[in-house]
Design an enzyme around this catalytic site. Structure first.
Site, PDB file in Angstrom:
ATOM      1  N   GLY A  26       0.827  -1.207   0.000  1.00 39.60           N
ATOM      2  CA  GLY A  26       0.000   0.000   0.000  1.00 39.60           C
ATOM      3  C   GLY A  26       0.861   1.256   0.000  1.00 39.60           C
ATOM      4  O   GLY A  26       0.531   2.259  -0.636  1.00 39.60           O
ATOM      5  N   THR A  27       1.968   1.192   0.724  1.00 42.27           N
ATOM      6  CA  THR A  27       2.864   2.349   0.801  1.00 42.27           C
ATOM      7  C   THR A  27       3.374   2.720  -0.588  1.00 42.27           C
ATOM      8  O   THR A  27       3.387   3.901  -0.977  1.00 42.27           O
ATOM      9  CB  THR A  27       4.062   2.012   1.728  1.00 42.27           C
ATOM     10  OG1 THR A  27       3.545   1.784   3.042  1.00 42.27           O
ATOM     11  CG2 THR A  27       5.086   3.128   1.764  1.00 42.27           C
TER      12      THR A  27
ATOM     13  N   ASN B 291      -7.191   4.446   9.459  1.00 38.68           N
ATOM     14  CA  ASN B 291      -6.646   3.218  10.033  1.00 38.68           C
ATOM     15  C   ASN B 291      -6.612   3.207  11.553  1.00 38.68           C
ATOM     16  O   ASN B 291      -6.410   2.162  12.161  1.00 38.68           O
ATOM     17  CB  ASN B 291      -5.228   2.954   9.501  1.00 38.68           C
ATOM     18  CG  ASN B 291      -4.321   4.144   9.687  1.00 38.68           C
ATOM     19  OD1 ASN B 291      -4.615   5.241   9.205  1.00 38.68           O
ATOM     20  ND2 ASN B 291      -3.218   3.974  10.371  1.00 38.68           N
TER      21      ASN B 291
ATOM     22  N   GLN C 184      -7.651   0.475   4.068  1.00 39.55           N
ATOM     23  CA  GLN C 184      -8.465  -0.076   5.160  1.00 39.55           C
ATOM     24  C   GLN C 184      -9.916  -0.326   4.744  1.00 39.55           C
ATOM     25  O   GLN C 184     -10.677  -0.911   5.515  1.00 39.55           O
ATOM     26  CB  GLN C 184      -8.423   0.844   6.389  1.00 39.55           C
ATOM     27  CG  GLN C 184      -7.059   0.917   7.063  1.00 39.55           C
ATOM     28  CD  GLN C 184      -6.649  -0.374   7.769  1.00 39.55           C
ATOM     29  OE1 GLN C 184      -7.439  -1.297   7.943  1.00 39.55           O
ATOM     30  NE2 GLN C 184      -5.388  -0.439   8.173  1.00 39.55           N
TER      31      GLN C 184
ATOM     32  N   SER D  41      -3.908  -2.806  -0.357  1.00 42.02           N
ATOM     33  CA  SER D  41      -2.781  -3.609   0.130  1.00 42.02           C
ATOM     34  C   SER D  41      -3.259  -5.012   0.452  1.00 42.02           C
ATOM     35  O   SER D  41      -4.347  -5.190   1.010  1.00 42.02           O
ATOM     36  CB  SER D  41      -2.223  -2.942   1.386  1.00 42.02           C
ATOM     37  OG  SER D  41      -1.267  -3.789   1.995  1.00 42.02           O
TER      38      SER D  41
ATOM     39  N   HIS E 262      -2.037  -7.360   2.623  1.00 41.03           N
ATOM     40  CA  HIS E 262      -1.986  -7.976   3.959  1.00 41.03           C
ATOM     41  C   HIS E 262      -3.094  -7.519   4.902  1.00 41.03           C
ATOM     42  O   HIS E 262      -3.198  -8.009   6.023  1.00 41.03           O
ATOM     43  CB  HIS E 262      -0.607  -7.818   4.588  1.00 41.03           C
ATOM     44  CG  HIS E 262      -0.246  -6.454   5.071  1.00 41.03           C
ATOM     45  ND1 HIS E 262      -0.198  -6.131   6.403  1.00 41.03           N
ATOM     46  CD2 HIS E 262       0.111  -5.337   4.414  1.00 41.03           C
ATOM     47  CE1 HIS E 262       0.189  -4.879   6.542  1.00 41.03           C
ATOM     48  NE2 HIS E 262       0.384  -4.367   5.348  1.00 41.03           N
TER      49      HIS E 262
ATOM     50  N   CYS F 233       2.322   1.206  12.264  1.00 40.97           N
ATOM     51  CA  CYS F 233       3.413   1.875  11.548  1.00 40.97           C
ATOM     52  C   CYS F 233       4.079   2.943  12.390  1.00 40.97           C
ATOM     53  O   CYS F 233       5.125   3.445  12.028  1.00 40.97           O
ATOM     54  CB  CYS F 233       2.892   2.534  10.274  1.00 40.97           C
ATOM     55  SG  CYS F 233       1.972   1.427   9.270  1.00 40.97           S
TER      56      CYS F 233
END
Ligand code: PLP
Length: 368
Positions: free
Chosen positions: A69-70, A148, A178, A197, A199, A315
């Site tokens: 996602g980053t 998030n 999210q 993302s 995960h 994070c």
């Protein structure tokens, strides 16, 4: 074990493990190669792309695989702003974007962009206040669909529509990490790009995707081969793309809203608890504070009882919560914040146990 930290990451589902293993063993060719081994890998990659596109309700050719996602957020935010710098140097964003967006904005500020950050009020972002900041010099508007830390939601299609009405040239990016698989895809003709993302939806860590509207002017900042239309060069991770597609196909349906409701009703009755999530927040996340107690101490207590939760976003370990700070909450409230986040696997039974153990924490732990 009760795992209530699904906003940090999720367990990898069996079908994602199987899809990755089978691709690693069988479809290990380079998808750019012309012989059959490569063509097999390419086929699997394109089938996986179609699955991601189907979940987002977008054309498959507008989906780009990334490593997370980053990376998707970086490609979009840096690339869209960079391509518009010759005419627009203003960016409008929420003040509670994830670090993978916020730190791009800081880098862009250093290179001369003006970033207007709209703070949440009572935990929620006002679309009208975002729109007041948008003008003809606005190159980019970026907003996350689901926060998030608190689960606060933004009506992305409505915001994007009004942004385009004010400035049709502005790009609109949405961090959907999210919200993916939990909420309707917010992609409309007004949304330029959107990131997801793996995960967070039971695929492995290290795979993500970016939706980018066809024909969008974007500055490419990774330089390499022609993979992913040269936007994200580098030999594709076919196995993880397949795992992402498998996790999507196998996603366990909606999260039972009663899980959050049970936790909410239960913790409200615990002395000293303040709810930080807005009333109208996503069913996957609840943030509250046990005021007068340190989150870390509460977390360790819960862990000793087999319950995994977090103090904020995974994070920003050790740092003060970015979202709760943007909400203007006092230090004592932020210091006692607990985030619980759910997946379709969680049950009301688990929620009841959580409430019981939180009440025990409140009784047994020392105030500071
Ligand atoms: N955006 C949001 C809202 C997130 O919650 C996260 C991860 O926590 C990311 C982006 C980054 O995703 P990844 O961990 O795949 O880089």
């Amino acid at each position: 074990m009760i795992y209530f930290d699904n906003a940090a990451t999720t367990s990898v589902c069996d079908s994602a493990v199987k899809a990755a293993a089978s691709a690693l063993a069988g479809a290990w060719g380079n998808p750019s190669s012309y012989y059959s081994l490569g063509i097999e890998a390419e086929k699997l990659l394109e089938i996986s792309r179609k699955t991601v596109a189907g979940a987002l309700k977008v054309p498959a050719e507008d989906v780009y695989f990334t490593s997370c996602g980053t990376e998707s957020n970086n490609l979009a935010v840096m690339g869209l702003a960079g391509a518009r710098a010759n005419w627009g140097r203003r960016i409008v964003a929420t003040a509670y974007e994830h670090p993978s967006v916020e730190n791009c904005l800081r880098a862009l500020e250093e290179s001369g962009f003006e970033v207007v950050r709209i703070s949440p009020e009572n935990g929620e972002i006002s679309i009208d206040r975002m729109l007041c900041a948008v003008n003809k010099e606005t190159a980019l508007v970026t907003a996350m669909a689901v926060n998030n830390e608190t689960g606060a939601i933004i009506d992305i299609p409505a915001l994007a529509r009004e942004v385009k009405r004010i400035n049709p040239r502005a790009a609109f990016h949405c961090d959907f990490v999210q919200g993916f698989m939990k909420r309707e895809s917010p992609v409309t003709a007004d949304v330029t790009s959107l990131s997801v993302s793996g995960h967070k939806i039971h695929a492995p860590k290290g795979v993500g995707a970016l939706y980018l509207k066809k024909g969008t002017n974007i500055k490419k900042y990774l330089h390499g081969g022609g993979q992913e239309h040269s936007l994200r060069p580098g030999t594709e991770n076919v196995a993880y793309a397949a795992a992402l597609a498998a996790a999507i196909s196998d996603y366990g349906g909606a999260i039972d809203p009663m899980v959050k409701q049970t936790v909410l009703d239960g913790v409200k009755a615990v002395p000293g608890v303040i709810i930080n999530s807005p009333v109208n927040s996503d069913a996957s996340i609840l943030n509250f504070s046990l005021v007068g107690y340190r989150s870390e101490t509460v977390l360790h207590f819960l862990e000793s009882r087999g319950i995994m939760v977090s103090s904020g976003s995974a994070c920003s370990r050790g740092e003060k919560s970015h979202t709760l700070t943007a909400m203007g909450l006092p230090a004592r409230v932020i210091d006692g914040a607990v985030r619980v986040s759910f997946s379709p696997e969680n049950t009301v039974e688990e929620a009841k146990i959580f409430v019981k153990e939180l009440a025990a924490a409140q009784q047994e732990l020392a105030h500071f």
